[in-house]
Design a protein around this motif. Structure first.
Motif, PDB file in Angstrom:
ATOM      1  N   ARG A   1      -8.616 -73.198 -73.929  1.00 23.07           N
ATOM      2  CA  ARG A   1      -7.538 -73.855 -72.790  1.00 23.07           C
ATOM      3  C   ARG A   1      -9.497 -74.271 -71.310  1.00 23.07           C
ATOM      4  O   ARG A   1      -8.930 -74.805 -71.071  1.00 23.07           O
ATOM      5  CB  ARG A   1      -6.797 -73.495 -72.207  1.00 23.07           C
ATOM      6  N   LEU A   2      -9.918 -73.190 -71.371  1.00 19.45           N
ATOM      7  CA  LEU A   2     -11.015 -73.363 -70.240  1.00 19.45           C
ATOM      8  C   LEU A   2     -12.060 -74.180 -71.092  1.00 19.45           C
ATOM      9  O   LEU A   2     -12.399 -75.079 -70.086  1.00 19.45           O
ATOM     10  CB  LEU A   2     -11.701 -72.439 -69.996  1.00 19.45           C
TER      11      LEU A   2
ATOM     12  N   PRO B   1     -18.979 -68.692 -79.532  1.00 21.39           N
ATOM     13  CA  PRO B   1     -18.935 -69.093 -78.194  1.00 21.39           C
ATOM     14  C   PRO B   1     -17.215 -68.516 -77.034  1.00 21.39           C
ATOM     15  O   PRO B   1     -17.643 -68.193 -75.613  1.00 21.39           O
ATOM     16  CB  PRO B   1     -18.655 -70.696 -77.810  1.00 21.39           C
ATOM     17  N   VAL B   2     -15.897 -69.010 -78.471  1.00 23.97           N
ATOM     18  CA  VAL B   2     -14.892 -68.235 -77.177  1.00 23.97           C
ATOM     19  C   VAL B   2     -14.805 -67.095 -76.882  1.00 23.97           C
ATOM     20  O   VAL B   2     -14.039 -66.795 -76.518  1.00 23.97           O
ATOM     21  CB  VAL B   2     -13.718 -69.066 -78.398  1.00 23.97           C
TER      22      VAL B   2
ATOM     23  N   VAL C   1      -9.894 -62.565 -70.481  1.00 23.90           N
ATOM     24  CA  VAL C   1      -8.461 -63.548 -70.979  1.00 23.90           C
ATOM     25  C   VAL C   1      -9.342 -63.742 -72.573  1.00 23.90           C
ATOM     26  O   VAL C   1      -9.612 -62.909 -73.473  1.00 23.90           O
ATOM     27  CB  VAL C   1      -8.504 -65.147 -70.382  1.00 23.90           C
ATOM     28  N   GLY C   2      -7.365 -63.909 -72.735  1.00 26.08           N
ATOM     29  CA  GLY C   2      -6.940 -64.161 -74.428  1.00 26.08           C
ATOM     30  C   GLY C   2      -7.766 -65.663 -74.802  1.00 26.08           C
ATOM     31  O   GLY C   2      -8.202 -65.780 -74.477  1.00 26.08           O
TER      32      GLY C   2
END
Length: 391
Positions: free
Chosen positions: A99-100, A82-83, A92-93
């Motif tokens: 963090r999101l 999922p990440v 994004v990294g």
């Protein structure tokens, strides 16, 4: 036997639920438990299919499947995956994606929704190829004979499964993908679906081809080994094919991992309908994955697939249904409960048919072994058994 096979799953369940309640409260406890049940219901057919492959491996590779394999399944598909899809879709990294997920769960869910057409196309094509290759193969034992016999005759056409899968992908790309569901409404994702679907097809052909190649090599070598052993006994020299067996088992293991990953797509995406918390998601789906792995080994060691010969058929029909559902969800949302129930119903129907078949065999030959031998539907003398077991 049950405690030995499911012991680790039960222990992980107790620890996982206790940790969720201690760290996040009873709400997390309930959600983790729901996700666990969701994963088991959606992946039961996965366990049946995996068992058909795992029974070809020795005890060592079965342990690898339960140890190293579960690490890949839990951390790879239930947490990292999922990440990764958020990181790729949002450009994004991985750290920013985490963090999101923690600080902006709404934005994180939107990014996963936007990535869903690509995920559904990849997983749908991979699972569709598994289903097509199964139904187009002529098998001695047939569950739905009225359907499987003509499909087996069609399967004699070279590359038919690939042609059918590509046709399904083309239809999906020109219909559902043209109005794909994304977080902002609907958008044309035809190119994305085509590319992802082709990637899923290529993945299946490469991994399945390699595993099939080494499996065939292993069978040929085992036949050669049997002949050599007879000769070696007289000469006193050992015969070993351990290197080839290890290579064959390794590629079968890779095939199992890719197969498990494809089955995980619907569970991961469906979990977002319940929670956006990636750690709750990973914990609940991970516990469920442990049970699926344990169930796979249980089916192998108990010989369940040999006793209930239609279970594999029901599982592959469930795979076909899941593949179709994934392709449809490119545009339309389908409740994960519906997805899970379809698989459960097909598996249950195949199990009941297997029980009726075994009873018919026992009635025809009370002293013969149940769950083994020829399918009663394939003999003219057992026409009544055909009607009974083919329901």
């Amino acid at each position: 036997m049950i405690l030995k096979t499911f012991g680790w799953s039960l222990a992980v369940t107790a620890l996982g639920l206790a940790f969720a309640a201690w760290q996040w409260g009873w709400e997390a406890f309930g959600i983790v438990l729901i996700l666990c049940v969701l994963e088991i219901s959606l992946s039961f057919d996965n366990a049946v299919v995996n068992a058909g492959i795992l029974k070809k491996m020795n005890a060592f590779w079965q342990r690898i499947f339960l140890t190293l394999g579960i690490l890949v399944a839990v951390f790879g598909m239930r947490l990292v995956f999922p990440v990764v899809i958020v990181a790729i879709s949002a450009e994004v990294g991985p750290v920013e994606a985490v963090r999101l997920a923690l600080d902006e769960p709404g934005r994180y869910e939107d990014l996963v929704t936007d990535a869903h057409p690509a995920i559904a196309a990849f997983g749908g094509m991979f699972l569709l190829m598994i289903f097509l290759d199964f139904v187009f193969e002529d098998r001695d034992i047939k569950w739905l004979a009225w359907l499987e016999r003509p499909l087996a005759r069609l399967g004699k056409v070279d590359m038919l499964s690939v042609c059918v899968a590509l046709a399904a992908l083309l239809i999906t790309a020109t219909t559902f993908a043209a109005q794909a569901h994304v977080s902002t409404g609907h958008a044309d994702r035809s190119a994305t679906v085509l590319l992802s679907g082709i990637a899923g097809l290529i993945t299946y052909l490469v991994v399945g081809g390699l595993s099939g190649y080494f499996e065939d090599r292993l069978e040929d070598e085992e036949e050669h080994e049997h002949a050599e052993e007879e000769k070696a006994r007289a000469e006193g020299r050992p015969v070993s094919v351990a290197a080839l067996a290890g290579k064959a088992a390794f590629f079968l293991f890779l095939y199992l991992e890719v197969l498990d990953a494809s089955f995980s797509f619907d569970g991961v995406i469906g979990a977002f309908a319940i929670t956006n918390h990636i750690f709750w998601m990973a914990l609940g789906l991970g516990i469920g994955a442990m049970y699926v792995r344990s169930l796979t080994v249980y089916l192998v060691r108990q010989g369940t697939l040999d006793d209930y010969v239609y279970l594999e058929h029901g599982a592959h029909y469930a795979i076909g249904a899941l593949a179709g559902i994934l392709l449809v969800t490119v545009q339309h949302q389908i409740d994960e409960i519906v997805t899970g129930l379809i698989g459960v119903v097909l598996i249950a129907a195949s199990f009941l048919s297997s029980v009726r078949r075994n009873r018919a065999l026992a009635a025809a030959d009370p002293e013969g072994p149940q769950g083994a031998g020829d399918d009663p539907r394939d003999t003219a003398s057992d026409s009544k058994a055909e009607v009974t077991s083919g329901a």
